[in-house]
Design a protein around this motif. Sequence first.
Motif, short mmCIF file in Angstrom:
data_model
loop_
_atom_site.label_atom_id
_atom_site.label_comp_id
_atom_site.label_asym_id
_atom_site.label_seq_id
_atom_site.Cartn_x
_atom_site.Cartn_y
_atom_site.Cartn_z
N SER A 40 52.04 46.82 27.36
CA SER A 40 51.82 45.07 27.69
C SER A 40 53.23 44.43 27.80
CB SER A 40 50.81 45.20 26.88
OG SER A 40 50.83 43.34 28.05
N LEU A 41 54.34 44.62 28.22
CA LEU A 41 55.27 43.32 27.48
C LEU A 41 55.33 42.35 28.25
CD1 LEU A 41 58.12 43.35 26.15
CD2 LEU A 41 58.82 44.76 27.36
N PHE A 42 55.34 41.06 28.48
CA PHE A 42 55.62 39.73 29.88
C PHE A 42 54.08 40.60 30.65
CE2 PHE A 42 59.72 41.93 28.81
CZ PHE A 42 60.51 40.48 27.89
N ASN A 43 52.70 39.99 29.88
CA ASN A 43 51.84 40.04 31.03
C ASN A 43 51.62 41.01 31.60
OD1 ASN A 43 50.15 38.48 28.82
ND2 ASN A 43 51.58 36.51 30.30
N SER A 44 52.37 42.02 31.49
CA SER A 44 51.97 43.69 32.41
C SER A 44 52.42 44.93 32.08
CB SER A 44 52.65 43.26 33.95
OG SER A 44 54.54 43.09 33.48
N TYR A 125 62.28 37.34 22.72
CA TYR A 125 62.22 38.48 24.04
C TYR A 125 62.56 37.60 25.77
CZ TYR A 125 58.12 34.70 25.44
OH TYR A 125 57.54 33.65 25.38
N ASP A 126 63.34 38.63 25.96
CA ASP A 126 63.87 37.92 27.46
C ASP A 126 64.72 36.90 27.17
OD1 ASP A 126 64.56 38.18 29.77
OD2 ASP A 126 63.24 36.94 30.57
N ARG A 168 49.71 34.20 22.76
CA ARG A 168 50.48 34.50 24.07
C ARG A 168 52.01 35.05 23.76
NH1 ARG A 168 54.45 32.10 26.51
NH2 ARG A 168 54.33 30.06 25.59
N ARG A 169 52.21 34.54 22.66
CA ARG A 169 54.16 35.99 22.29
C ARG A 169 54.18 36.52 21.77
NH1 ARG A 169 53.42 29.35 20.72
NH2 ARG A 169 54.78 28.68 22.12
N TYR A 171 51.19 38.66 22.34
CA TYR A 171 50.75 39.85 23.14
C TYR A 171 52.20 40.30 24.23
CZ TYR A 171 48.02 40.83 27.06
OH TYR A 171 47.63 42.26 28.14
N ASN A 172 52.74 38.83 24.53
CA ASN A 172 54.12 39.50 25.21
C ASN A 172 54.98 40.26 25.03
OD1 ASN A 172 53.02 37.65 27.27
ND2 ASN A 172 54.76 35.82 26.87
#
Length: 196
Positions: A40-44, A125-126, A168-169, A171-172
């Motif tokens: 799971s990366l960036f909610n997907s 991230y990103d 959230r951070r 998890y992303n």
Amino acid sequence: MKKIFAIAALAVASVFGTANAGNGYIGGSIGFMHESGNVSLFNSATRATINTFNILPELGYNFNDRWAIGTTIGYEYKHFNGYKVNSHMFEFNPYARFSFFRTSNNLVQLFIDGGAGIGVGSVDYDGHDSETGITWNVGFRPGVALNFTDSFSMVAHLGFLGYEGANRRAYNAGYNRKGGFMLDGNNVTLGFYYNF
């Protein structure tokens, strides 16, 4: 957050400061994992290759042959190859240990650690600025110890039964939100103890 870690450190120090000589142990584990798969990366769900490095010093005290308390205070670095995702997490994981089996010569010891832990660190991230990631867990970790001498032991934890969570951070950035019995490469650790 600094106050929480300071209070926890004082509590651990007070327990070990009043302990009898010969009942303490110090050690820990160090690990590196290179894995490829869906995460799971960036909610997907994303296919990625991940490098994870951790160092987990451990300190504990044996009250008797059955019960002990201890904690790991460590660091984990995670990097997703091909993505601009890195995390640096500092972890605090206190536990109570119940040993339910020992051989007559004390060579083999089976135990279960019950505890809760928290991780706090930075997540990049990103291409975004660093943000605070938080992880937590509560549950049980079964394990086995090989007590080669009175002073030296090798210890392995073989899974996790409980819940792992992340804000959230975190998890992303690939940290888990899951519960149940987990037995995979991320839940197997090998460490060494010096008993004093």
